[in-house]
Design a protein around this motif. Sequence first.
Motif, PDB file in Angstrom:
ATOM      1  N   VAL A 178     -21.136 -46.718  41.726  1.00 32.92           N
ATOM      2  CA  VAL A 178     -21.145 -48.124  42.131  1.00 32.92           C
ATOM      3  C   VAL A 178     -19.783 -48.518  42.673  1.00 32.92           C
ATOM      4  N   GLY A 179     -18.739 -47.982  42.026  1.00 31.95           N
ATOM      5  CA  GLY A 179     -17.394 -48.286  42.491  1.00 31.95           C
ATOM      6  C   GLY A 179     -17.178 -47.829  43.923  1.00 31.95           C
ATOM      7  N   MET A 181     -18.812 -50.103  46.519  1.00 34.54           N
ATOM      8  CA  MET A 181     -18.201 -51.388  46.825  1.00 34.54           C
ATOM      9  C   MET A 181     -16.695 -51.291  46.985  1.00 34.54           C
ATOM     10  N   GLY A 182     -16.193 -50.096  47.209  1.00 33.68           N
ATOM     11  CA  GLY A 182     -14.793 -49.956  47.581  1.00 33.68           C
ATOM     12  C   GLY A 182     -13.830 -49.989  46.424  1.00 33.68           C
ATOM     13  N   LEU A 183     -14.327 -49.808  45.202  1.00 33.10           N
ATOM     14  CA  LEU A 183     -13.411 -49.776  44.070  1.00 33.10           C
ATOM     15  C   LEU A 183     -12.947 -48.363  43.762  1.00 33.10           C
TER      16      LEU A 183
END
Lengths: 438, 652
Positions: free
Chosen positions: A363-364, A367-369
């Motif tokens: 998930v990170g 979304m660019g985490l």
Amino acid sequence: MFGWLKTYFRGISWPVIVAMGALMVISVLSVRVAEQADPSNPLLRGSTARQVVYVSVGVVGFIIATIIPYHRIGRNAYFFFALNLALLVLVLFLPAIRNSHRWINLKFFKVQPSELAKLTYILALAWYLRYRDNYRRFFGLLTPFILTLVPAALILVEPDLGTTLLLFPTLFFMLFMAGAKIRHLLIVVAVALVVIFFPVPRNVTGESPSVIAERKPLAYWHGEIGGREYIISAAPLAIMKHHQISRIEGWLMQPDPLVKVSRDKGFQLQNSIIILGSGGMRGQNVLEQKNLYFRMLPDEHTDFIYAIIGGEWGFLGCAGVMLIYMAIFFCGTEIAGTTDDPFGRLLVVGVLGLLLAQVLINVGMTMGLAPITGMTLPMISFGGSSMLVNCVALGLLINVAQRRPVLLGPKPFEYGNRVSGESITYGPLFEWGRGRKG
Amino acid sequence: MYERRLKVFLIVVVVSISVIVGRLAHLQLIQGEQYRRRAGELLIYGNLLPTVRGKILDRRGRVLAYDRPCFDFCLDYRMLKGPGSTVDERKAYDRWVRGRVREIRNSEKVSAERAEEIFERRCERTWELSVELTGATRNEIFRTAENAVRRVETIRRGVGGPIREENLSHAVVPGLDEATAVKVRARLGEMVGASVRPSHRRWYPRGHDACHVIGLLRPLTGREGRQARTTWKSDVSIESKLSGNLPGDRVGSVGIERLCEGLLRGSRGYRRGRRTGQVLDEIQARFGSDVHLTIDIELQKALADILVRLGKLGAIVVLDVPTGEVLAMASLPTYDLNTYRREYDRLSRDQVRLPLWDRTVSVRYPPGSTVKPLAALTGLSTGAIKPDTHFYCRGYLHNPSAFHCWTWWRNMPGHGSLEVVGALERSCNVFFYNVGEEIRLRRQVEWLGKFGFADKPGTLLPGERRGRLPDPQRVRNPVGEARYLAIGQGEAEVTSMHVANAMATIARDGQFRSPLLVRELKNKQVVRPLPITDEHLRLVREGLYKVVNSPSGTAYKHARDSEIKICGKTGTAETHPRRIRVDTDGDGRLDRWGPAVCTGDTAWFAGFAPYRNPRIAFVVMVEYSETGGGPTCGPIGREVVKICRAMGYMNE
């Protein structure tokens, strides 16, 4: 007559099963979206049907994993682990598929031993850590680390960086939960960080400009020393592939999604953020939006499936998925807290750690985490091996839950003076095999 | 401890999932609208709609140039590029090869090894067959292939990643006719990655005729291509982008193709739509408009054939007197527009015949005696001479060492006492030396300028050159220069079109009109009356009439026609020999002037017909002629007038 069934269901953590079912439904729905989005893609044709089959296989695996008592599996943990290591070695000698030796082609489906390794690794580690406390000494940490490094190395040469990196959080988490001293773990982390970020000079005199340009972005320093051109960069950068470097670079840049970027730097990240963001509150259920998925995402039905969920069902969908995972983690923690058996405890925390790491990284990265790595979203991404492994892992979780004992004495790994006053009463200690014998 | 650590785990879970949900809320709820807009933009695509370049037509509507449907022989990019050098390229290539081998396996029902063998053989065969079937040379094919690869790589670098063009076919041999295309198609199965696709190509049905006028297309130069790309990315309006060039376009390089580029090109269309097929808006393509020339291509061909038959190099220009339209402007030698690219080396290297030079408007020659009518008009109009002014010709001007009449070199006696009409008739140099001296250089140059000699000829063709006249301020000997200028020698050099237009001006009762070549550009025609009285014009015309029709006229023996009363003026201008450049030190560069390859005089015959109510003005120019203007060009001039009459340009 159905007494055994009654006892079978007694300790089960129903929320986990409901959550798992929900994730499976979401998985099939979102794979269907991906398939609809790109009907012309032969790779995606029939993937929904296949995902349904995988889900069914997963359910069967889940049920089997709940039926066989986990101690019986644990007894053979080393054997499974050795078998898996053998498969990992074998796979290196098989012909490469998509430029990596990840799959064993079995005519009808492809087995990915590195996925299986996640599971057998947890089993073996839990079996090893079960009755020891040597890992509370610094050098006692050596054996668990060796146990990790062997499969990690084998998976790394496949190459499959994502799975390799997954083993270490799991290891740390299991050690942490088993009671290893935090300062020991921190020392290990510190050493690892120093090794990873250790500046290594590299002589690039006479190298072609393109090579230098590839290495430069993440370097600490670039210039001339005594007439020779050097690039000083972190140690792993010297062996990393160009696309990996540019991925990290793209991630560090955090490109503004509304400005066009070049294709090799942060392009996928940008696209996935746009798709995720365009979902808004409730998602956009229009054909156009679907078109966006296959136009802009490379692996929309596996690695980037969370972006599709975001685009299709919006914030509600995404947050819902997160809540479902959260439910699994809470119930899993509850199981880990209430079981008494040290192997069972370690097994549960291993499974939870593995799931958490996968969810956060996947998930990170959507979304660019986190930088982009090939990591599946557990229970949702398209793919048989991943689905089966995660189902079996949850099955083991439930397996432990079913066999939770009545707690009378102090719990294992509670090394403090404080004696826990909790004593939760569950049904009689039940083991299916033993029960039938009696 | 275990319990505590479980709590830590739960805190980690809660915190990290909160971070994720917070980020989600930021992305989807706060910035969602923005991303939705951006996603919508990404879904909209723009397609360029092709345009068709306009035709070039002659005055009777015959087609001189058009976009002809044809076929391109194309090869797959992988075929052109080969395995490549980097790992990624090689992988992509291998993937493609595996795909082709699988196709062969499926279609031929053979084993994998056999299929690979077949593939290898077909690869080799592809190059052999593409040479054999299309008729292009190996060199040409390799060159186009190289160019295609270079172009694709440039685009790839610009985009910074894989592009569609790497998976497409690229034209290797363009412009196949239908028969060849069928032949190639029948054997595509023996090749790998080969295809034939419909296309169109600029075609010049008349081949050699009027090649210098019609002109050619060329690909954009690198600088223009870059400029086009920046224009395309810039903020100018979409319409102006569409009417401009794009990399890969072909634009007019010479002749009408370049002059009328804006008219011929048209403008591309643009269609904005969604991926679902819904069209948002569309700008229609505007096809290039046709360009109508005033040239009659049949007349032009007939006139050029005269020179070809006689084996002479030069130019023939025919103007329509009342309107100033160019009926024909033939420059010899010619070349075939359709094979120009293939023959370019030979054409450009020919330094003796210089086939690429347009002798009608781009090459200047000393006008010789054809300028004498203008000198006479100038003298009369400025009052430097009177209609009855006499000068005596004894073969030379003042002393026999310089300023001779042309009779001097032929050992003939001088012309004796002459007034204007007689001097024109006999082309007496001595008379005009005197006239030039009387007018003075400055006024003479000024008046020649009024006849258009100082400007470009006025057809607007890109290769046009100005006439060259002496600069009165800088000339060392103004008197001598004035004398020479009056007989069209010295520093004066003009093109054939200048001379033809001067004749037309005289025939048109002193009204100057720049020659009109393109009907569409009629508003650019310059029209101005010259301050000449009819009386003076009558005198000069009478002189020109007598040149051909009086027994003592210089063209009497050569150009007189029993039916048509032709007026004309012969000219024999001493000209620099043509030298070629040579490479003396063998370094491959042409560094010195070598020996003269063409020597002789420029022979002229310029005039108009018929005498009363003139319809056409013409010029015949033969370069480096052995004999003078009368014998060389006189008969040609008569022929020209006859042909024009036969084609109906005299009796309208």
